[in-house]
Write a protein that holds these residues in place. Structure first.
Motif, PDB file in Angstrom:
ATOM      1  N   GLY A  72      -4.379   3.780  -6.265  1.00  0.00           N
ATOM      2  CA  GLY A  72      -5.667   4.054  -5.869  1.00  0.00           C
ATOM      3  C   GLY A  72      -6.100   5.599  -5.540  1.00  0.00           C
ATOM      4  O   GLY A  72      -7.412   6.106  -5.191  1.00  0.00           O
ATOM      5  N   PHE A  73      -4.656   6.210  -5.492  1.00  0.00           N
ATOM      6  CA  PHE A  73      -4.807   7.660  -5.110  1.00  0.00           C
ATOM      7  C   PHE A  73      -5.396   8.475  -6.438  1.00  0.00           C
ATOM      8  O   PHE A  73      -4.980   8.363  -7.751  1.00  0.00           O
ATOM      9  CB  PHE A  73      -3.566   8.123  -4.891  1.00  0.00           C
ATOM     10  CG  PHE A  73      -3.584   9.787  -4.525  1.00  0.00           C
ATOM     11  CD1 PHE A  73      -4.219   9.976  -3.445  1.00  0.00           C
ATOM     12  CD2 PHE A  73      -2.654  10.617  -5.177  1.00  0.00           C
ATOM     13  CE1 PHE A  73      -4.232  11.607  -3.153  1.00  0.00           C
ATOM     14  CE2 PHE A  73      -2.732  12.053  -4.950  1.00  0.00           C
ATOM     15  CZ  PHE A  73      -3.397  12.573  -3.723  1.00  0.00           C
ATOM     16  N   PRO A  74      -6.351   9.161  -6.590  1.00  0.00           N
ATOM     17  CA  PRO A  74      -6.819   9.974  -7.826  1.00  0.00           C
ATOM     18  C   PRO A  74      -6.086  11.146  -8.274  1.00  0.00           C
ATOM     19  O   PRO A  74      -6.552  11.461  -9.302  1.00  0.00           O
ATOM     20  CB  PRO A  74      -8.359  10.424  -6.967  1.00  0.00           C
ATOM     21  CG  PRO A  74      -8.291  10.514  -5.579  1.00  0.00           C
ATOM     22  CD  PRO A  74      -7.103   9.750  -5.335  1.00  0.00           C
ATOM     23  N   ILE A  83     -10.324  18.358  -3.588  1.00  0.00           N
ATOM     24  CA  ILE A  83     -11.506  17.464  -3.862  1.00  0.00           C
ATOM     25  C   ILE A  83     -12.865  18.525  -3.490  1.00  0.00           C
ATOM     26  O   ILE A  83     -12.854  18.690  -2.363  1.00  0.00           O
ATOM     27  CB  ILE A  83     -11.898  16.351  -3.239  1.00  0.00           C
ATOM     28  CG1 ILE A  83     -10.397  15.192  -3.851  1.00  0.00           C
ATOM     29  CG2 ILE A  83     -13.181  15.803  -3.697  1.00  0.00           C
ATOM     30  CD1 ILE A  83     -10.553  13.958  -3.015  1.00  0.00           C
ATOM     31  N   TYR A  96     -18.993  12.170   1.228  1.00  0.00           N
ATOM     32  CA  TYR A  96     -17.809  11.844   0.265  1.00  0.00           C
ATOM     33  C   TYR A  96     -17.392  10.663   0.742  1.00  0.00           C
ATOM     34  O   TYR A  96     -16.987  10.327   1.824  1.00  0.00           O
ATOM     35  CB  TYR A  96     -16.779  12.982   0.475  1.00  0.00           C
ATOM     36  CG  TYR A  96     -15.661  12.704  -0.556  1.00  0.00           C
ATOM     37  CD1 TYR A  96     -15.761  12.677  -1.868  1.00  0.00           C
ATOM     38  CD2 TYR A  96     -14.428  12.432   0.042  1.00  0.00           C
ATOM     39  CE1 TYR A  96     -14.727  12.386  -2.682  1.00  0.00           C
ATOM     40  CE2 TYR A  96     -13.352  11.919  -0.966  1.00  0.00           C
ATOM     41  CZ  TYR A  96     -13.408  12.040  -2.256  1.00  0.00           C
ATOM     42  OH  TYR A  96     -12.387  11.720  -2.869  1.00  0.00           O
ATOM     43  N   THR A  97     -17.174   9.686  -0.323  1.00  0.00           N
ATOM     44  CA  THR A  97     -16.493   8.410  -0.133  1.00  0.00           C
ATOM     45  C   THR A  97     -14.906   8.662  -0.625  1.00  0.00           C
ATOM     46  O   THR A  97     -14.622   9.017  -1.401  1.00  0.00           O
ATOM     47  CB  THR A  97     -17.174   7.504  -1.152  1.00  0.00           C
ATOM     48  OG1 THR A  97     -18.636   7.282  -0.912  1.00  0.00           O
ATOM     49  CG2 THR A  97     -16.409   5.956  -0.811  1.00  0.00           C
ATOM     50  N   THR A  98     -14.180   8.167   0.615  1.00  0.00           N
ATOM     51  CA  THR A  98     -12.781   8.573   0.331  1.00  0.00           C
ATOM     52  C   THR A  98     -12.177   7.669  -0.718  1.00  0.00           C
ATOM     53  O   THR A  98     -12.848   6.527  -1.010  1.00  0.00           O
ATOM     54  CB  THR A  98     -11.829   8.363   1.679  1.00  0.00           C
ATOM     55  OG1 THR A  98     -12.469   7.082   2.373  1.00  0.00           O
ATOM     56  CG2 THR A  98     -12.449   9.299   2.550  1.00  0.00           C
ATOM     57  N   PRO A  99     -11.141   8.025  -1.366  1.00  0.00           N
ATOM     58  CA  PRO A  99     -10.519   7.046  -2.467  1.00  0.00           C
ATOM     59  C   PRO A  99     -10.093   5.593  -1.713  1.00  0.00           C
ATOM     60  O   PRO A  99      -9.775   5.485  -0.668  1.00  0.00           O
ATOM     61  CB  PRO A  99      -9.259   7.726  -2.804  1.00  0.00           C
ATOM     62  CG  PRO A  99      -9.676   9.285  -2.474  1.00  0.00           C
ATOM     63  CD  PRO A  99     -10.197   9.138  -1.115  1.00  0.00           C
ATOM     64  N   ASN A 100     -10.102   4.564  -2.660  1.00  0.00           N
ATOM     65  CA  ASN A 100      -9.943   3.232  -1.952  1.00  0.00           C
ATOM     66  C   ASN A 100      -8.364   3.049  -2.213  1.00  0.00           C
ATOM     67  O   ASN A 100      -7.692   2.292  -3.158  1.00  0.00           O
ATOM     68  CB  ASN A 100     -10.556   2.037  -2.803  1.00  0.00           C
ATOM     69  CG  ASN A 100     -10.371   0.762  -2.162  1.00  0.00           C
ATOM     70  OD1 ASN A 100     -10.019   0.895  -1.136  1.00  0.00           O
ATOM     71  ND2 ASN A 100     -10.370  -0.231  -2.888  1.00  0.00           N
ATOM     72  N   ILE A 101      -7.631   3.906  -1.326  1.00  0.00           N
ATOM     73  CA  ILE A 101      -6.054   3.774  -1.694  1.00  0.00           C
ATOM     74  C   ILE A 101      -5.502   2.699  -0.844  1.00  0.00           C
ATOM     75  O   ILE A 101      -5.905   2.472   0.319  1.00  0.00           O
ATOM     76  CB  ILE A 101      -5.520   5.170  -0.913  1.00  0.00           C
ATOM     77  CG1 ILE A 101      -6.158   6.453  -1.522  1.00  0.00           C
ATOM     78  CG2 ILE A 101      -3.942   5.383  -1.055  1.00  0.00           C
ATOM     79  CD1 ILE A 101      -5.750   7.572  -0.915  1.00  0.00           C
ATOM     80  N   SER A 121      -9.816   4.097   4.006  1.00  0.00           N
ATOM     81  CA  SER A 121     -10.074   3.974   2.483  1.00  0.00           C
ATOM     82  C   SER A 121     -11.389   3.402   2.185  1.00  0.00           C
ATOM     83  O   SER A 121     -11.983   2.397   2.964  1.00  0.00           O
ATOM     84  CB  SER A 121      -8.935   3.202   2.039  1.00  0.00           C
ATOM     85  OG  SER A 121      -7.805   3.781   2.049  1.00  0.00           O
ATOM     86  N   GLY A 122     -12.009   4.146   1.281  1.00  0.00           N
ATOM     87  CA  GLY A 122     -13.326   3.602   0.894  1.00  0.00           C
ATOM     88  C   GLY A 122     -14.484   3.902   1.778  1.00  0.00           C
ATOM     89  O   GLY A 122     -15.698   3.328   1.521  1.00  0.00           O
TER      90      GLY A 122
END
Length: 244
Positions: A72-74, A83, A96-101, A121-122
């Motif tokens: 899930g890390f971009p 970013i 900003y929506t943090t990545p769903n890691i 996350s998310g």
């Protein structure tokens, strides 16, 4: 990934003067088998027809060397990631929506932490202008960790806004006077990142004229420039006409 290790046991043989030996192993495992993380005692027992016995015991130790797998890390795991964002309209922050890691490990994940701890996350968060480093760490039950990090870089793309800018106006000198004392309402400006760091400057054409100074007959252009901390600027321009 597995939480076990494949181990091939050493060859164990036993002999006896009777010429006959029964050899058993405990636990009952194959010569090549899977062993869980930790220590396992393996015992071979040799028994002759007279029930005389002799045993051989050794320890198999399996150590976990596998770190959790992060998904899930971009970006690329192991590399830093930036970013870029711009401020929301009329705001000093960027949404900003943090990545769903997430993370997975065959032994289980004991903890997942964000630094700073306010993020997760998310989640939807507000980030201020400038760089904000964020890291995510996953730790398995054997205290092995994996980490990824990214920097949210927020730039301000909104120039200041003038909230008060005089209109063009015309004044007349008094009889026999070549100049006129001229002033105008205060010129004010606001900025989305904060007006406390806003710089306001004034110029004129011809040069040398300011609020509260003596103006000669003619037309003078007055320009105010508002510049914010990101070097974004806006101008307020009006004309002062003095007639005789």
């Amino acid at each position: 990934l597995k939480a076990t290790a494949t181990v091939t046991l050493p060859a164990v043989n036993a002999t006896d003067n009777s010429g006959s030996v029964t050899l058993t192993v405990s636990p009952n495992v194959l010569s090549t088998d899977h062993y869980n993380i930790g220590k396992t005692a393996v015992t071979y027992l040799a028994v002759d027809p007279s029930n005389n016995q002799r045993s051989c015991t050794f320890i198999i130790t399996v150590t976990d060397l596998q770190h959790p797998i992060i998904s899930g890390f971009p970006g690329v795991v192991g590399n830093s990631l930036t970013i870029p964002l711009v401020t929301d309209p009329g705001s000093s922050n960027a949404t900003y929506t943090t990545p769903n890691i997430t993370a997975w490990d065959p032994t289980g994940i004991s903890s997942e932490t964000y630094t700073p701890s306010t993020y997760y996350s998310g989640g939807v968060f507000q980030f201020q202008v400038g760089p904000t480093p964020v890291s995510y760490t996953a730790t398995n039950t054997y205290f092995l960790s994996s980490q990824v990090s990214f920097t949210v870089l927020v730039s301000d793309n909104q120039p200041p806004i003038f909230t008060s800018c005089p209109s063009n106006f015309t004044n007349t000198t008094a009889p026999g006077q070549p100049t006129l004392l001229v002033d105008w309402p205060p010129v004010t400006a606001l900025d989305n990142v904060g007006s406390s760091r806003l710089q306001l400057s004034q110029s004129s054409a011809p040069v040398g004229y300011t609020d509260g100074s003596l103006f000669r007959v003619g037309v003078t252009r007055i320009t105010y420039t508002a510049t914010d901390s990101s070097s974004l600027s806006s101008t307020c321009t009006f004309f002062v006409k003095i007639i005789d």
